[in-house]
Design a protein around this motif. Structure first.
Motif, PDB file in Angstrom:
ATOM      1  N   ARG A 112       1.004  -1.480  -0.197  1.00 24.04           N
ATOM      2  CA  ARG A 112      -0.263  -0.063   0.028  1.00 24.04           C
ATOM      3  C   ARG A 112       0.467   1.121   0.086  1.00 24.04           C
ATOM      4  NH1 ARG A 112      -4.857   1.728   4.308  1.00 24.04           N
ATOM      5  NH2 ARG A 112      -5.750   3.825   3.262  1.00 24.04           N
ATOM      6  N   ARG A 113       2.079   1.570   0.646  1.00 24.18           N
ATOM      7  CA  ARG A 113       2.616   2.522   0.867  1.00 24.18           C
ATOM      8  C   ARG A 113       3.816   2.498  -0.078  1.00 24.18           C
ATOM      9  NH1 ARG A 113       6.383   5.091   5.339  1.00 24.18           N
ATOM     10  NH2 ARG A 113       6.949   6.846   4.136  1.00 24.18           N
ATOM     11  N   GLN A 114       4.135   1.753  -1.439  1.00 23.84           N
ATOM     12  CA  GLN A 114       5.200   2.448  -2.086  1.00 23.84           C
ATOM     13  C   GLN A 114       3.858   2.673  -3.226  1.00 23.84           C
ATOM     14  OE1 GLN A 114       7.772   1.748  -2.606  1.00 23.84           O
ATOM     15  NE2 GLN A 114       7.362   3.000  -4.506  1.00 23.84           N
ATOM     16  N   THR A 115       2.924   1.749  -3.506  1.00 25.89           N
ATOM     17  CA  THR A 115       1.147   1.923  -4.360  1.00 25.89           C
ATOM     18  C   THR A 115       1.158   3.372  -4.235  1.00 25.89           C
ATOM     19  OG1 THR A 115       0.709  -0.561  -4.684  1.00 25.89           O
ATOM     20  CG2 THR A 115      -0.384   1.907  -4.933  1.00 25.89           C
ATOM     21  N   ARG A 116       0.771   3.982  -2.471  1.00 20.76           N
ATOM     22  CA  ARG A 116       0.692   5.144  -2.985  1.00 20.76           C
ATOM     23  C   ARG A 116       1.694   6.667  -3.702  1.00 20.76           C
ATOM     24  NH1 ARG A 116      -0.936   6.589   3.153  1.00 20.76           N
ATOM     25  NH2 ARG A 116       1.303   6.009   3.633  1.00 20.76           N
ATOM     26  N   ARG A 117       3.137   5.928  -3.565  1.00 16.53           N
ATOM     27  CA  ARG A 117       4.194   6.429  -3.089  1.00 16.53           C
ATOM     28  C   ARG A 117       4.108   6.597  -5.467  1.00 16.53           C
ATOM     29  NH1 ARG A 117       9.426   5.551  -0.518  1.00 16.53           N
ATOM     30  NH2 ARG A 117       8.459   6.505   0.824  1.00 16.53           N
ATOM     31  N   ASN A 118       3.830   5.027  -5.931  1.00 19.01           N
ATOM     32  CA  ASN A 118       4.177   5.065  -6.858  1.00 19.01           C
ATOM     33  C   ASN A 118       3.206   6.318  -7.841  1.00 19.01           C
ATOM     34  OD1 ASN A 118       5.842   3.524  -6.713  1.00 19.01           O
ATOM     35  ND2 ASN A 118       4.561   1.996  -7.110  1.00 19.01           N
ATOM     36  N   LYS A 119       1.810   6.843  -7.090  1.00 12.05           N
ATOM     37  CA  LYS A 119       0.814   7.173  -7.432  1.00 12.05           C
ATOM     38  C   LYS A 119       1.115   8.642  -7.272  1.00 12.05           C
ATOM     39  CE  LYS A 119      -3.103   5.563  -7.242  1.00 12.05           C
ATOM     40  NZ  LYS A 119      -5.004   5.177  -6.801  1.00 12.05           N
ATOM     41  N   ILE A 120       1.698   9.055  -6.699  1.00 11.20           N
ATOM     42  CA  ILE A 120       2.052  10.403  -6.455  1.00 11.20           C
ATOM     43  C   ILE A 120       3.407  11.035  -7.493  1.00 11.20           C
ATOM     44  CG2 ILE A 120       3.520  11.680  -4.654  1.00 11.20           C
ATOM     45  CD1 ILE A 120       1.992  10.886  -2.133  1.00 11.20           C
ATOM     46  N   VAL A 121       3.510  10.124  -7.881  1.00 11.40           N
ATOM     47  CA  VAL A 121       4.541  10.237  -8.743  1.00 11.40           C
ATOM     48  C   VAL A 121       4.244  10.102 -10.127  1.00 11.40           C
ATOM     49  CG1 VAL A 121       7.504   9.435  -9.872  1.00 11.40           C
ATOM     50  CG2 VAL A 121       7.186   9.501  -7.013  1.00 11.40           C
ATOM     51  N   ARG A 122       3.643   9.164 -10.269  1.00 12.98           N
ATOM     52  CA  ARG A 122       3.207   8.872 -11.760  1.00 12.98           C
ATOM     53  C   ARG A 122       2.487  10.798 -12.062  1.00 12.98           C
ATOM     54  NH1 ARG A 122       0.393   4.696 -11.053  1.00 12.98           N
ATOM     55  NH2 ARG A 122      -1.678   5.977 -10.661  1.00 12.98           N
ATOM     56  N   LEU A 123       1.590  10.580 -11.263  1.00 14.80           N
ATOM     57  CA  LEU A 123       0.596  11.962 -11.366  1.00 14.80           C
ATOM     58  C   LEU A 123       1.300  13.578 -11.668  1.00 14.80           C
ATOM     59  CD1 LEU A 123      -2.005  11.480  -8.706  1.00 14.80           C
ATOM     60  CD2 LEU A 123      -2.666  11.436 -10.634  1.00 14.80           C
ATOM     61  N   CYS A 124       2.153  13.991 -10.614  1.00  9.16           N
ATOM     62  CA  CYS A 124       3.295  14.391 -10.775  1.00  9.16           C
ATOM     63  C   CYS A 124       4.293  14.621 -12.643  1.00  9.16           C
ATOM     64  CB  CYS A 124       4.490  14.980 -10.054  1.00  9.16           C
ATOM     65  SG  CYS A 124       3.309  15.295  -8.732  1.00  9.16           S
ATOM     66  N   THR A 125       4.436  13.447 -13.055  1.00 11.43           N
ATOM     67  CA  THR A 125       5.019  13.144 -13.915  1.00 11.43           C
ATOM     68  C   THR A 125       3.866  13.434 -14.932  1.00 11.43           C
ATOM     69  OG1 THR A 125       6.951  11.818 -13.080  1.00 11.43           O
ATOM     70  CG2 THR A 125       6.208  11.608 -15.248  1.00 11.43           C
ATOM     71  N   GLN A 126       3.277  12.709 -15.421  1.00 10.67           N
ATOM     72  CA  GLN A 126       2.424  12.786 -16.095  1.00 10.67           C
ATOM     73  C   GLN A 126       1.247  14.062 -16.915  1.00 10.67           C
ATOM     74  OE1 GLN A 126      -1.239  10.302 -15.175  1.00 10.67           O
ATOM     75  NE2 GLN A 126      -0.162   8.381 -16.581  1.00 10.67           N
ATOM     76  N   ALA A 127       1.449  15.199 -15.311  1.00 10.61           N
ATOM     77  CA  ALA A 127       0.856  16.504 -15.602  1.00 10.61           C
ATOM     78  C   ALA A 127       2.298  17.267 -16.353  1.00 10.61           C
ATOM     79  CB  ALA A 127       0.476  16.911 -14.406  1.00 10.61           C
ATOM     80  N   HIS A 128       3.529  16.908 -15.808  1.00  9.46           N
ATOM     81  CA  HIS A 128       4.169  18.274 -16.878  1.00  9.46           C
ATOM     82  C   HIS A 128       4.225  17.329 -17.684  1.00  9.46           C
ATOM     83  CE1 HIS A 128       8.270  18.642 -17.368  1.00  9.46           C
ATOM     84  NE2 HIS A 128       9.089  19.217 -15.947  1.00  9.46           N
ATOM     85  N   ALA A 129       4.485  16.128 -18.403  1.00  6.25           N
ATOM     86  CA  ALA A 129       4.451  16.370 -20.079  1.00  6.25           C
ATOM     87  C   ALA A 129       4.175  16.433 -20.486  1.00  6.25           C
ATOM     88  CB  ALA A 129       4.393  13.864 -19.881  1.00  6.25           C
ATOM     89  N   GLN A 130       2.598  16.658 -19.748  1.00  8.16           N
ATOM     90  CA  GLN A 130       1.758  17.730 -20.827  1.00  8.16           C
ATOM     91  C   GLN A 130       1.659  19.062 -20.867  1.00  8.16           C
ATOM     92  OE1 GLN A 130      -2.501  15.429 -20.490  1.00  8.16           O
ATOM     93  NE2 GLN A 130      -1.450  14.362 -18.751  1.00  8.16           N
ATOM     94  N   GLY A 131       2.209  19.337 -20.587  1.00  4.65           N
ATOM     95  CA  GLY A 131       2.744  20.749 -19.611  1.00  4.65           C
ATOM     96  C   GLY A 131       1.985  21.697 -19.138  1.00  4.65           C
ATOM     97  N   GLY A 132       1.759  20.638 -17.545  1.00  8.13           N
ATOM     98  CA  GLY A 132       1.130  21.053 -16.877  1.00  8.13           C
ATOM     99  C   GLY A 132       2.148  20.552 -15.250  1.00  8.13           C
ATOM    100  N   VAL A 133       1.987  21.615 -13.860  1.00  6.10           N
ATOM    101  CA  VAL A 133       2.789  20.982 -13.173  1.00  6.10           C
ATOM    102  C   VAL A 133       1.538  21.149 -11.250  1.00  6.10           C
ATOM    103  CG1 VAL A 133       5.107  22.062 -13.016  1.00  6.10           C
ATOM    104  CG2 VAL A 133       2.994  23.983 -12.638  1.00  6.10           C
ATOM    105  N   LEU A 134       1.129  20.295 -10.923  1.00  3.72           N
ATOM    106  CA  LEU A 134       0.297  19.875  -9.694  1.00  3.72           C
ATOM    107  C   LEU A 134       1.015  20.385  -8.506  1.00  3.72           C
ATOM    108  CD1 LEU A 134      -0.666  16.816 -10.465  1.00  3.72           C
ATOM    109  CD2 LEU A 134      -1.699  18.559 -11.164  1.00  3.72           C
ATOM    110  N   SER A 135       0.426  20.476  -8.423  1.00  6.91           N
ATOM    111  CA  SER A 135       1.420  21.630  -6.011  1.00  6.91           C
ATOM    112  C   SER A 135       0.726  20.189  -5.504  1.00  6.91           C
ATOM    113  CB  SER A 135       0.262  22.796  -6.154  1.00  6.91           C
ATOM    114  OG  SER A 135      -1.570  22.455  -6.120  1.00  6.91           O
ATOM    115  N   LEU A 136       1.265  20.319  -4.461  1.00  2.63           N
ATOM    116  CA  LEU A 136       0.668  19.584  -3.240  1.00  2.63           C
ATOM    117  C   LEU A 136      -0.726  19.347  -3.150  1.00  2.63           C
ATOM    118  CD1 LEU A 136       3.597  19.989  -0.915  1.00  2.63           C
ATOM    119  CD2 LEU A 136       3.362  18.224  -2.896  1.00  2.63           C
TER     120      LEU A 136
END
Length: 267
Positions: A112-136
């Motif tokens: 569960r902990r690693q999945t949650r961390r992977n999801k956080i990284v994935r969301l931020c990385t996907q947004a940046h790849a599309q020209g956006g940045v997510l805040s905390l």
């Protein structure tokens, strides 16, 4: 009296084709702002609004199960003093909120902990790849977590060698808690990686990488010359807290004094 010839088919249905959201926009501009916009400007304005609406309201066929649409601050939407979000350019991004891998890992113990961390990284990385940045705050809303928990997960991911996570705080140089200065200076000065590689790994431009490295070197030059923190701040034009950040990094990295040539050219 001769018989009137029938209208061409395109004339018969032309009005129906123009019964659109675009026409509604043109009518709104004409009636709500009479005399302000001419026909050409009205059409251009309506075109832009129509295009913007389409970008932020894509059809459901554009989504897979588990994806969400989010409005992210554009990578080039830099912050400013008293700058509101209404004055900042936003871009729509499509994010994988839940994937098949997430579901699979939900059934496995201890992931569960690693999945949650992977999801956080994935969301931020996907947004940046599309020209956006997510805040905390963005990620906190999507995952129903506190911002402090998300920040902790990101920092632990980066310290474990997982690479820099592109979130708004690092990309837009916001907040004192961000680690981008440390990461950039470490990669460039300690690991001796080329500027282009550091830029790619930290989601910054080569100019930004060199800016932080030069700031580091100027502070180091002043310190090696025997200047105290207050004098360094005056000489570099940096705030005292920022100078202290660089001084802490200099002590942490234990870099040798700058060579004589670097002292002369101010590097």
């Amino acid at each position: 009296m001769g018989r009137r010839s029938p209208s061409p088919a395109w004339k018969t249905f032309d009005a129906s084709a123009r019964k659109s959201f675009h026409s509604v926009l043109c009518h709104l501009l004409h009636t709500e702002f009479p005399g302000i916009f001419g026909p050409a400007i009205t059409k251009l304005f309506a075109d832009k609004i129509d295009e913007l609406y389409a970008r932020f309201h894509p059809p459901a066929s554009h989504f897979r199960v588990g994806q969400v649409l989010w409005a992210a601050v554009a990578v080039d939407g830099l912050p400013g003093r008293d700058k509101r979000i209404e004055d900042t350019r936003l871009v729509p991004v499509i994010l994988d909120l839940v994937t098949a891998q997430d579901i699979h890992e939900a059934t496995a113990a201890g992931t569960r902990r690693q999945t949650r961390r992977n999801k956080i990284v994935r969301l931020c990385t996907q947004a940046h790849a599309q020209g956006g940045v997510l805040s905390l705050a963005d990620v906190a809303l999507m995952l129903h977590m506190s911002q402090s928990s998300i920040s902790r997960e990101i920092l632990e991911h980066e310290r474990a060698g997982g690479g820099t996570v592109p979130r708004r705080g690092t990309v837009h140089d916001m907040g004192r808690s961000v680690t981008h200065k440390a990461v950039i200076c470490y990669k460039r000065l300690v690991e001796q990686k080329p500027t282009s590689q550091v830029a790619e790994e930290t989601f910054h431009s080569p100019d930004e990488v060199e800016y932080y490295v030069q700031c580091f070197r100027r502070v180091q030059l002043c310190r090696d010359s025997g200047m105290v923190k207050e004098d360094i701040a005056r000489a570099t034009g940096h705030s005292l807290p920022l100078v202290q950040e660089y001084l802490d990094l200099i002590d942490e990295y234990k870099l040798p004094p700058l060579p004589h040539s670097s002292r002369e050219d101010g590097a």
